[in-house]
Design a protein around this motif. Structure first.
Motif, PDB file in Angstrom:
ATOM      1  N   GLY A  79     -51.991 -41.138  -1.434  1.00  0.00           N
ATOM      2  CA  GLY A  79     -51.695 -40.026  -0.539  1.00  0.00           C
ATOM      3  C   GLY A  79     -51.004 -40.399   0.763  1.00  0.00           C
ATOM      4  O   GLY A  79     -50.640 -39.517   1.550  1.00  0.00           O
ATOM      5  N   PHE A 111     -49.108 -37.036   1.295  1.00  0.00           N
ATOM      6  CA  PHE A 111     -49.701 -36.114   2.269  1.00  0.00           C
ATOM      7  C   PHE A 111     -48.814 -35.957   3.490  1.00  0.00           C
ATOM      8  O   PHE A 111     -48.723 -34.888   4.073  1.00  0.00           O
ATOM      9  CB  PHE A 111     -51.099 -36.568   2.679  1.00  0.00           C
ATOM     10  N   VAL A 112     -48.164 -37.044   3.909  1.00  0.00           N
ATOM     11  CA  VAL A 112     -47.259 -36.935   5.053  1.00  0.00           C
ATOM     12  C   VAL A 112     -46.105 -35.993   4.700  1.00  0.00           C
ATOM     13  O   VAL A 112     -45.712 -35.144   5.505  1.00  0.00           O
ATOM     14  CB  VAL A 112     -46.737 -38.319   5.479  1.00  0.00           C
ATOM     15  N   LYS A 146     -47.510 -32.470   4.727  1.00  0.00           N
ATOM     16  CA  LYS A 146     -47.851 -31.992   6.063  1.00  0.00           C
ATOM     17  C   LYS A 146     -46.612 -31.697   6.892  1.00  0.00           C
ATOM     18  O   LYS A 146     -46.621 -30.798   7.732  1.00  0.00           O
ATOM     19  CB  LYS A 146     -48.708 -33.031   6.809  1.00  0.00           C
ATOM     20  N   GLN A 193     -55.719 -49.356   8.087  1.00  0.00           N
ATOM     21  CA  GLN A 193     -56.195 -48.087   7.539  1.00  0.00           C
ATOM     22  C   GLN A 193     -55.313 -47.624   6.385  1.00  0.00           C
ATOM     23  O   GLN A 193     -55.800 -47.165   5.349  1.00  0.00           O
ATOM     24  CB  GLN A 193     -56.226 -46.992   8.627  1.00  0.00           C
ATOM     25  N   VAL A 194     -54.000 -47.705   6.588  1.00  0.00           N
ATOM     26  CA  VAL A 194     -53.070 -47.273   5.543  1.00  0.00           C
ATOM     27  C   VAL A 194     -53.187 -48.183   4.317  1.00  0.00           C
ATOM     28  O   VAL A 194     -53.137 -47.729   3.181  1.00  0.00           O
ATOM     29  CB  VAL A 194     -51.624 -47.265   6.091  1.00  0.00           C
ATOM     30  N   ASN A 217     -55.751 -49.606   3.211  1.00  0.00           N
ATOM     31  CA  ASN A 217     -56.970 -49.317   2.444  1.00  0.00           C
ATOM     32  C   ASN A 217     -56.813 -48.083   1.565  1.00  0.00           C
ATOM     33  O   ASN A 217     -57.669 -47.813   0.722  1.00  0.00           O
ATOM     34  CB  ASN A 217     -58.157 -49.121   3.399  1.00  0.00           C
ATOM     35  N   LEU A 218     -55.761 -47.314   1.763  1.00  0.00           N
ATOM     36  CA  LEU A 218     -55.556 -46.087   0.997  1.00  0.00           C
ATOM     37  C   LEU A 218     -54.327 -46.168   0.089  1.00  0.00           C
ATOM     38  O   LEU A 218     -54.377 -45.734  -1.060  1.00  0.00           O
ATOM     39  CB  LEU A 218     -55.375 -44.885   1.949  1.00  0.00           C
ATOM     40  N   LEU A 236     -47.282 -50.396  11.449  1.00  0.00           N
ATOM     41  CA  LEU A 236     -46.960 -48.966  11.383  1.00  0.00           C
ATOM     42  C   LEU A 236     -45.458 -48.758  11.419  1.00  0.00           C
ATOM     43  O   LEU A 236     -44.941 -47.901  12.118  1.00  0.00           O
ATOM     44  CB  LEU A 236     -47.623 -48.208  12.545  1.00  0.00           C
ATOM     45  N   THR A 274     -58.807 -32.093   4.405  1.00  0.00           N
ATOM     46  CA  THR A 274     -58.962 -33.518   4.639  1.00  0.00           C
ATOM     47  C   THR A 274     -60.362 -33.808   5.172  1.00  0.00           C
ATOM     48  O   THR A 274     -61.059 -32.917   5.678  1.00  0.00           O
ATOM     49  CB  THR A 274     -57.938 -34.031   5.651  1.00  0.00           C
ATOM     50  N   ASP A 329     -52.058 -36.743  12.835  1.00  0.00           N
ATOM     51  CA  ASP A 329     -52.354 -36.096  11.551  1.00  0.00           C
ATOM     52  C   ASP A 329     -51.505 -36.652  10.400  1.00  0.00           C
ATOM     53  O   ASP A 329     -51.398 -36.033   9.354  1.00  0.00           O
ATOM     54  CB  ASP A 329     -52.124 -34.574  11.650  1.00  0.00           C
ATOM     55  N   GLU A 330     -50.900 -37.826  10.608  1.00  0.00           N
ATOM     56  CA  GLU A 330     -50.023 -38.386   9.578  1.00  0.00           C
ATOM     57  C   GLU A 330     -50.324 -39.846   9.272  1.00  0.00           C
ATOM     58  O   GLU A 330     -49.554 -40.503   8.581  1.00  0.00           O
ATOM     59  CB  GLU A 330     -48.556 -38.343  10.037  1.00  0.00           C
ATOM     60  N   GLY A 331     -51.434 -40.369   9.798  1.00  0.00           N
ATOM     61  CA  GLY A 331     -51.760 -41.761   9.505  1.00  0.00           C
ATOM     62  C   GLY A 331     -50.996 -42.769  10.323  1.00  0.00           C
ATOM     63  O   GLY A 331     -50.975 -43.949   9.986  1.00  0.00           O
ATOM     64  N   ASP A 332     -50.413 -42.330  11.431  1.00  0.00           N
ATOM     65  CA  ASP A 332     -49.578 -43.219  12.231  1.00  0.00           C
ATOM     66  C   ASP A 332     -50.200 -43.621  13.555  1.00  0.00           C
ATOM     67  O   ASP A 332     -49.587 -44.375  14.306  1.00  0.00           O
ATOM     68  CB  ASP A 332     -48.238 -42.532  12.548  1.00  0.00           C
ATOM     69  N   GLY A 373     -54.092 -43.688  14.157  1.00  0.00           N
ATOM     70  CA  GLY A 373     -55.436 -44.232  14.049  1.00  0.00           C
ATOM     71  C   GLY A 373     -56.500 -43.499  14.825  1.00  0.00           C
ATOM     72  O   GLY A 373     -57.676 -43.919  14.787  1.00  0.00           O
ATOM     73  N   THR A 424     -59.534 -42.599  12.724  1.00  0.00           N
ATOM     74  CA  THR A 424     -60.140 -43.669  11.923  1.00  0.00           C
ATOM     75  C   THR A 424     -61.623 -43.425  11.719  1.00  0.00           C
ATOM     76  O   THR A 424     -62.362 -43.168  12.668  1.00  0.00           O
ATOM     77  CB  THR A 424     -59.951 -45.031  12.608  1.00  0.00           C
ATOM     78  N   VAL A 452     -60.154 -46.235   7.413  1.00  0.00           N
ATOM     79  CA  VAL A 452     -59.118 -45.390   6.816  1.00  0.00           C
ATOM     80  C   VAL A 452     -58.764 -44.302   7.813  1.00  0.00           C
ATOM     81  O   VAL A 452     -59.516 -44.025   8.742  1.00  0.00           O
ATOM     82  CB  VAL A 452     -59.587 -44.729   5.499  1.00  0.00           C
ATOM     83  N   ASN A 453     -57.607 -43.685   7.612  1.00  0.00           N
ATOM     84  CA  ASN A 453     -57.227 -42.519   8.401  1.00  0.00           C
ATOM     85  C   ASN A 453     -57.810 -41.279   7.740  1.00  0.00           C
ATOM     86  O   ASN A 453     -57.414 -40.904   6.644  1.00  0.00           O
ATOM     87  CB  ASN A 453     -55.703 -42.402   8.460  1.00  0.00           C
ATOM     88  N   CYS A 513     -57.343 -38.345   8.282  1.00  0.00           N
ATOM     89  CA  CYS A 513     -56.353 -37.275   8.071  1.00  0.00           C
ATOM     90  C   CYS A 513     -55.627 -37.427   6.751  1.00  0.00           C
ATOM     91  O   CYS A 513     -54.950 -36.498   6.306  1.00  0.00           O
ATOM     92  CB  CYS A 513     -55.336 -37.250   9.206  1.00  0.00           C
ATOM     93  N   LEU A 514     -55.743 -38.608   6.125  1.00  0.00           N
ATOM     94  CA  LEU A 514     -55.066 -38.841   4.852  1.00  0.00           C
ATOM     95  C   LEU A 514     -56.052 -38.940   3.691  1.00  0.00           C
ATOM     96  O   LEU A 514     -55.675 -39.324   2.592  1.00  0.00           O
ATOM     97  CB  LEU A 514     -54.229 -40.128   4.913  1.00  0.00           C
ATOM     98  N   VAL A 515     -57.301 -38.626   3.940  1.00  0.00           N
ATOM     99  CA  VAL A 515     -58.316 -38.671   2.890  1.00  0.00           C
ATOM    100  C   VAL A 515     -58.751 -37.246   2.583  1.00  0.00           C
ATOM    101  O   VAL A 515     -59.105 -36.499   3.496  1.00  0.00           O
ATOM    102  CB  VAL A 515     -59.545 -39.506   3.342  1.00  0.00           C
TER     103      VAL A 515
END
Lengths: 290, 155
Positions: A31, A35-36, A39, A103-104, A106-107, A190, B19, B38-41, B43, B46, B54-55, B57-59
């Protein structure tokens, strides 16, 4: 976001759903790209086909002497830290370690990275340099595609309707093979690559053999730089050979200018990174994290 | 569906597209986890899933079922967690918006690497942006917390 989440329990079921709904469905892995896109409204689909409800897609299986099989849902974090990947397929570990953020990583998944087919996908040059083959499955059965034939354009993987990546296969490298991935970006995390270079080779006495060089973020797709590799093959990777290889690599790419960098800069950097990659493998330069 | 958050179990409405970030903040009232980009950029959102950052917002909330979710609210247990103590002692909090995410990334880092060098700390926090502090005091705080955690636990 608004979508219906379909949760198949087998790959054939997932393929069937993708065929049935066509443009109105997309497969979901980690995702982190999908998801990005949803969104930011770059993509609108009413249905997602969740691959995470299909068991067994996140395995890493090493068969010594044969190769490494990586499931499509294996995360970048796992590939970056997996002992066999780090030792024998180092470029892949380094590439996955360079994606996004902890974080990214891990997904996000390797299958998603490849099927999203960004020209800048980090795992792609590493997998190309290591000779990866994709095992696909779909409504017409299973087939194998060398990764070099998988990218048809930005965001366009060579997948037929309903086809999914079942596994990424890496053949056992010849003894003594070393590999590395260098990512250039405006910052150290990032970041989408401005240019990415992967190099794999093995030293035989004073010369380097089985040289494979792959480039990312400098063409519509990740690509193997065959002419540059030929300049490296069978040489001692001394200054003249590296200069010829750098020049060849710069000529084999076709970068664009975008918000991250100009085409001219990218072309220059491909040459610089080629030399750096070779020097790193030859032990003349510090490795990542130094 | 049931989500396990900070050691407790909570029943929440299962809606496909929501999410984990939305569910934590809006259904469970756990507003410590922030929505930044809200885009994983950035943190700011977290959280830890089975100890891994993990973020949120992406789960998808449905994907967090069966996992142990830790938010910043789960760090203190009557007393501040050593990482929280260290952030306060080092002045590593200005506006505080990045702080919950930073704390959780730090907790995950120190669980994996109890004696991190500065480079390890910076890399471990590389998914958390701070617009206020310039990161220097945050890095100091993590080093201080590492020392405290190595020095015999929370007492």
């Amino acid at each position: 976001m608004r979508f219906e989440l379909l949760r198949p329990e087998t790959l054939p079921e997932a393929s069937g759903l993708l065929v049935r709904y066509g443009e109105e469905a997309r497969p979901l892995a980690g995702g982190t790209d999908l998801f990005v896109q949803l969104k930011t409204r770059r993509l609108r689909v009413p249905r997602l086909v969740d691959l995470r409800s299909v068991p067994g897609l996140a395995e890493i299986t090493y068969r010594p002497g044969e190769g490494l099989q990586i499931g499509p849902l294996v995360t970048h974090a796992r590939l970056a830290t997996h002992q066999v990947v780090r030792e024998k397929f180092t470029a892949l570990a380094e590439a996955c370690a360079s994606v996004g953020s902890p974080q990214v990583r891990n997904l996000g998944t390797v299958g998603g990275n490849l099927c999203n087919a960004s020209p800048a996908a980090d795992s792609a040059p590493a997998l190309l340099a290591l000779g990866a083959v994709l095992r696909l499955c779909g409504p017409r059965g299973e087939r194998e595609v060398p990764l070099a034939a998988f990218f048809q354009g930005p965001g366009r993987p060579a997948l037929a309707a309903g086809e999914l990546v079942r596994a990424v296969w890496l053949p056992e490298p010849a003894p003594g093979t070393v590999s590395t991935y260098l990512k250039l970006g405006r910052r150290q995390a990032l970041e989408i690559a401005v240019a990415g270079v992967a190099l794999a080779a093995r030293r035989v006495a004073d010369t380097w053999r089985d040289c494979r060089l792959a480039l990312g973020a400098v063409a519509p797709t990740p690509l193997l730089a065959g002419r540059a590799a030929a300049e490296l093959e069978g040489t001692d990777w001394g200054g003249p050979a590296l200069r010829r290889a750098a020049q060849a690599a710069a000529g084999e790419c076709s970068p664009i200018s975008d918000q991250r960098a100009s085409a001219a800069y990218r072309r220059d950097m491909v040459g610089v990174l080629t030399v750096r990659a070779a020097n790193r493998l030859a032990g003349k330069e510090a490795g990542p994290g130094a | 569906m049931t989500l396990r958050v900070n050691g407790g179990a909570y029943r929440v409405r299962a809606e496909a597209a929501r999410t984990l970030l939305e569910v934590l903040r809006e259904d469970l009232g756990l507003t410590g986890t922030k929505c930044g980009c809200d885009e994983g950029d950035c943190g700011a959102c977290t959280v830890l899933l089975d100890g891994e950052p993990v973020n949120a917002c992406l789960v998808l909330a449905v994907h967090a079922q069966g996992r142990e979710i830790t938010t910043v609210e789960g760090l203190a247990d009557g007393r501040w967690h050593p990482v929280q103590e260290a952030f306060a002692a080092e002045g590593a909090v200005q506006c505080g918006f990045c702080t919950p995410g930073m704390l959780l990334s730090a907790v995950a880092l120190l669980a994996r690497n109890p004696d991190p060098a500065e480079e390890d700390i910076r890399r471990g926090l590389s998914g958390n942006l701070c617009r206020c502090t310039g990161y220097v005091r945050i890095v100091r705080a993590v080093r201080r917390a590492a020392q405290a955690l190595r020095g015999g636990g929370r007492d």
